[in-house]
Structures are given as C-alpha cells and as structure tokens.
Design an enzyme around this catalytic site. Sequence first.
Site, mmCIF file in Angstrom:
data_model
loop_
_atom_site.group_PDB
_atom_site.id
_atom_site.type_symbol
_atom_site.label_atom_id
_atom_site.label_comp_id
_atom_site.label_asym_id
_atom_site.label_seq_id
_atom_site.Cartn_x
_atom_site.Cartn_y
_atom_site.Cartn_z
ATOM 1 N N ASP A 139 43.041 39.884 41.220
ATOM 2 C CA ASP A 139 41.641 40.221 41.537
ATOM 3 C C ASP A 139 40.841 39.061 42.143
ATOM 4 O O ASP A 139 39.726 38.767 41.719
ATOM 5 C CB ASP A 139 40.892 40.722 40.285
ATOM 6 C CG ASP A 139 41.390 42.083 39.821
ATOM 7 O OD1 ASP A 139 42.424 42.537 40.335
ATOM 8 O OD2 ASP A 139 40.733 42.680 38.962
ATOM 9 N N ASP A 160 46.293 43.276 43.283
ATOM 10 C CA ASP A 160 44.999 43.870 43.681
ATOM 11 C C ASP A 160 43.985 42.804 44.102
ATOM 12 O O ASP A 160 42.802 42.887 43.741
ATOM 13 C CB ASP A 160 44.392 44.676 42.510
ATOM 14 C CG ASP A 160 45.342 45.749 42.007
ATOM 15 O OD1 ASP A 160 46.176 46.204 42.787
ATOM 16 O OD2 ASP A 160 45.242 46.111 40.821
#
Lengths: 306, 347
Positions: A139, A160
């Site tokens: 992230d 991600d």
Amino acid sequence: MQKITVSKNGDSDYKSLQEAIDSIRVHPLEHVTIFLKEGIYEEKVIIPDNKPDLRIVGEGPRKTIIRFGDYAEKIDENNKKYGTFRTPVFYAQSDNLIIENLTIENIAGFGPDIGQAIALYVSGDKCIFNNVSLLGNQDTLYSAKGRQYFYKCYIEGHVDFIFGSGTVVFDHCTIHSLRDGFITAPSTPKENKFGFVFLDCNLTSSSPNNIVYLGRPWRPYGHAAFIRTWMDTHIIPTGWDNWDNVENEKTARFFEYCNKGPGAIIEKRVKWSHQLTTSESLEYTVENIFTIKDEWVPNVKAQNNN
Amino acid sequence: MLKKSDVKNEFRPLYSLEKLYNSSIRSMGFEIDDPSDFTQWKEELKKKLIEILGGFPELIPLEPQVLEHKEFNNYIREKVVFKSAPYIDVPAYVLIPKNINKRVPGVVALHGHGYGKNDVVGLWEDGEERSVPDGYEGNFGLEIVNRGMVVIVPDQIGFGERREIEDIQNGYNTNSCRKLAFWAQLLGKTVMGMRVWDVMRSIDYLTNLPMVDNERIGCIGISSGGATTLFASAIDERIKVVVISAYLNTFKDSILSVRHCECNYIPGILKYAEMYDIACMIAPKPLLIESGIRDHIFPIEAANIAYEHVKRAYKLLKAEDKLDRDIFEGRHRLSGCKAYDWLKRWL
C-alpha cells in the site's frame, strides 16, 4: 509568492517540513513555495485541506527524503491497531499541490507483523507530483479521491501498492515491484470513467522470478489502463486478478494498449480484460482523463415540521 | 506585458523574413498534378538537396571491422566500425536475429539527442547492459531485431563516441552539435549532409552482410534521427520503407519557432522546399509518421498540416495505403505502436 526554506542544520526558516506547513495561513492569499533542502526528515507530514496551492520542492529524490515508519499492525497507546489509514508518512489533503524532487518513504518494512504501511495518502484534487520517489511495501500510494498527475516518478512496493478511488495519470514513471504481488488495486467509483492510467511507464522488478499482477479490483468497478508501457518478465501472462470473486470480472475495467517488453505478451491475458483499439486509445488523453463533467443539483424533500 | 501591436512591425527583426516566407519560398516544392511528372520533380529536387546539404564526400572503401561480438537469447550484438569518408570512422552496433535460415531485411535505426547509439540497443550511457528502456527512444533497435530484422545503429556525428574531447569529459548526455554545425556551415557543409552520408554508408555496411536482403532496406529514426531518416530516405533509393518519429512538421513551426539544436539548420533550404516537400519525395514508398500530441518542440498542429501535404503525393501516385500515422497521447518520444509492425509488414 511566499518562499519558505527548511533544512535540518538550522540555516533556514524551519527545521521540519510540518513546522513550515503549520506556519502558512489557511487559504493562503498567494502561492507558497517551500524549499526542502538536502536531508532526511523523520516526520509525519499533513497538508490540511484548507492550505491549497502549495509547492514543495526538494533537492532531488536521493537528497531530500521524508520518512516515517507507522504500519497497520502497530499498536497505539489505546492498545488498538493502527490500521491502514493512520500509517501514511505524508497526507496531501489540499488541492493544487505541486510536490517535486524528493522521496517519501515508509520505513516500516513488510511482513505479517507489519501489514499495510502507506508512504503517500493523497486526497487533494489537481495535484502534481514531479520527480518524486515513493518507497514502501504494501500500500505505498493511496489516492483516496481527486485528480493527480505523476510525472517521471518512481514508485515501489509489492502488494496493492497503487490503490484507491482517485483519477491518476502516471506519465513516464517507473513502477517497481519488490516481490510477488499486485501493482494496482483500484476502487474507482462506477460513474468515473478513469481510475489509474499509466502512459509510457516502465514496470520493473527486483527479481525476474517475481510473480506480479497488473492489478485486482479493490471495489467492483475498479479501472486501470496500461498504455505504451514496458513490462518486464515479472508480469504474469494472465495479467489481472479478480480478487477471489468471479463477479468482479463483470464489472472491473482493466485495459491495455500497445505495451512492450517480455511481460506484455497478451495472448494469455484473462478474457475479461481488454486490449484497446487504436481509436479507443485516443480517448486516453490527459485532458480527457482529467475532464470531469459533473453537475450537481441537490434534491432534498422539504421537511414539514408542522 | 507588451502586445504584438505595441511594437512597430518594421522594427521587428523577423517581419521581413516572415513576409519572405509567405511569398517566395518552396520554388521546388511538391506542386504537380500529373503523376508522370513526379520522377523528374523528385530528381531535380534531390540534386538541389544534395547541393545545399553541402555535397557528398569522396567514396572510399568501407574497411569494416567487428570489434565485439556478444550473444543474447534471440539476437547477436556486434560492435563495428567502418570508414564513411576520409577522416571519418563510424562506430555502430549491429543487431542480428538468431536462427535465421534465409535472407532478412536490414534496417538503419537512428537515435535522437541523448547519449547516442547505446540508448537504442539496451545499453546504459556508460555501456552497462540494461533491459529496461531509458528515456524517449524505447529500446527500438531491440524491438526491431526481435521481429527478425538486422539492425544497424550508428552513432550520429556529434553524439556518443563521435564527440569532441571536451564534450565527452562533460558527461554522457552532451553533444558536439553546436561547434560541428558552425564549422560545417562556414565550410559550406551541413551536419545533416554528413549524417545522411553516414546513413548511406551504413546501408553499404548492411548490404555487405550475407544474411541481409539488399532489396529490403528500411530506415527509422526519432527526433534528429527522424530528420536524418527524412533526408536520407528522400535521397537514397535503396531505402524501401520509412518510419519518421517525432520530427515531421514544418520548418517554420518547429525549428524556426521553438529553440532547437544547431544541428537542425540547413542554410537556404526554404528557398526550395518545406519539410513536407522532402517527405513527398519518399512517395510511393511505405512511410509511417509518428507524432505525439503533446510534443511541444514539433507541435501537433503543424504536424497535421505537414501530413496533409504529404498525403497529396501519395494520392497522386495512388499509394495512399502506403502512408500512415501514429498519433499518440505523449510528448517528444517514440511510440512504436505501429512502427515495428510497419517495418515488418512492408519489408
């Protein structure tokens, strides 16, 4: 234009970036530029939403580094986990920001005891990031909303590491995968035509043996497009993942056009992703992507208080 | 801020030259209606072009040498050097596809401003290997060899190994264009003329290779390499298929309106032809033109005008299928979305 200088050694207006930001009046009457001199700034930075039109300029991504190490699994003073959205090193909440020539790094590391650890959380509209390095693992970059333009930036991570609901163009950026994982996790709202658009980028990795997906939909209508982007061997031939939910295959909007390199072989791409035609690709102009035709007429039923 | 009307036109230094541009240029431009006049027009303009480019040097033996031979998965990369003209040696990389059992096409690939031939063949500026593209040229030499064609990538004069000592000492991204251009002009030569000759000699090199089919020669270039590609393809009939990236425009709207390198200027050329007239000379050979819509140094509006002019020549020769464009959202860079397949398809 107001100018503010920041350096670690005390020969400038302030010693930390946050002090400099705090010194600026809300809704500044003129543009403010903060020059962030060479040095490592160990701090969490918040640009609040009432301080737009700031420009922050470093001396280069290798010289001016802002870093911190909060992470999702960290326990706070109330014995609660931090969770993802309290971890960012840098919150860019105001509009019309220009951030240039510096690094933002989350130094928490990675693994099950660390979890998510955001470097940059951006929610300001019309923000420009030019020659900025974003370093992290899981992230790294969160675009909550708004429009942002990244030019010649370097963004690394593994899971991600580019995620959220914003409309973002990455132009001539290097997107580096540290380990196995997913590059994008868009949560683009259904009504927005564009989410994450990569133009003329390079997708690189630390090892040719890594297995990396171009993206997976964090929310059903996630949108991502890779255009004229060079992809190394780490990109898995199927390209995209459905986040363990076949229903997402009906709604996710994943596109490619004219990509190159060993990871850009399209024959085995999942059927629910799309290769743009030449004429479709022409819709992907920066002007078009960033033009939001949005009318709002509030419709409230009058309350009868009698 | 001053408005244009605040300054007397006759005081403006460019005013008379703008008038001249609008009234008496392109005396040899493409203005013919009869296809049977095309060859004569082209040959006359070609002769004039060679003259204003400063003429070509004496033809000497090529004396090619292979300095280095390196094998990769799909191709072989040779570092070579050959004699282009008296006192001029050209270093180049030659990329040869592996596992070829018949003659294949040969392509001259020309870099733009940057660190020279290395950027085209997957090498960093210091010679280290790299697989990731760098800059605006997108490893295009590798893309072409991976499609089964032999590629020669010379350093254009003024770049890479072909720089003056003080420029080499100042780093990898410098060039010697400015001093080269000034020396050349005072001596009646042009940088473009020297570069075009090197392309012709690069084709000599290619056509001496046993695996290259001499009837299937292509040329591709980006930016100043696109410029050289344009002129070389107008002059050397051996070039059969052409890709010009990030260059085709009008002289007026590009090199006369935006700050450009000194190596671009060819004295007197507008008296005879605009840039698109030279592109018309390439007809009816397959020609692909790449233009980024955000290329500020070769503006898209003028690129569109130039393309419409070139289209007239292809229409006249009934070869409209051999002219195409790749218009892309992007700046001054090579796209490659159509270019590599264009070379493959027509060669």
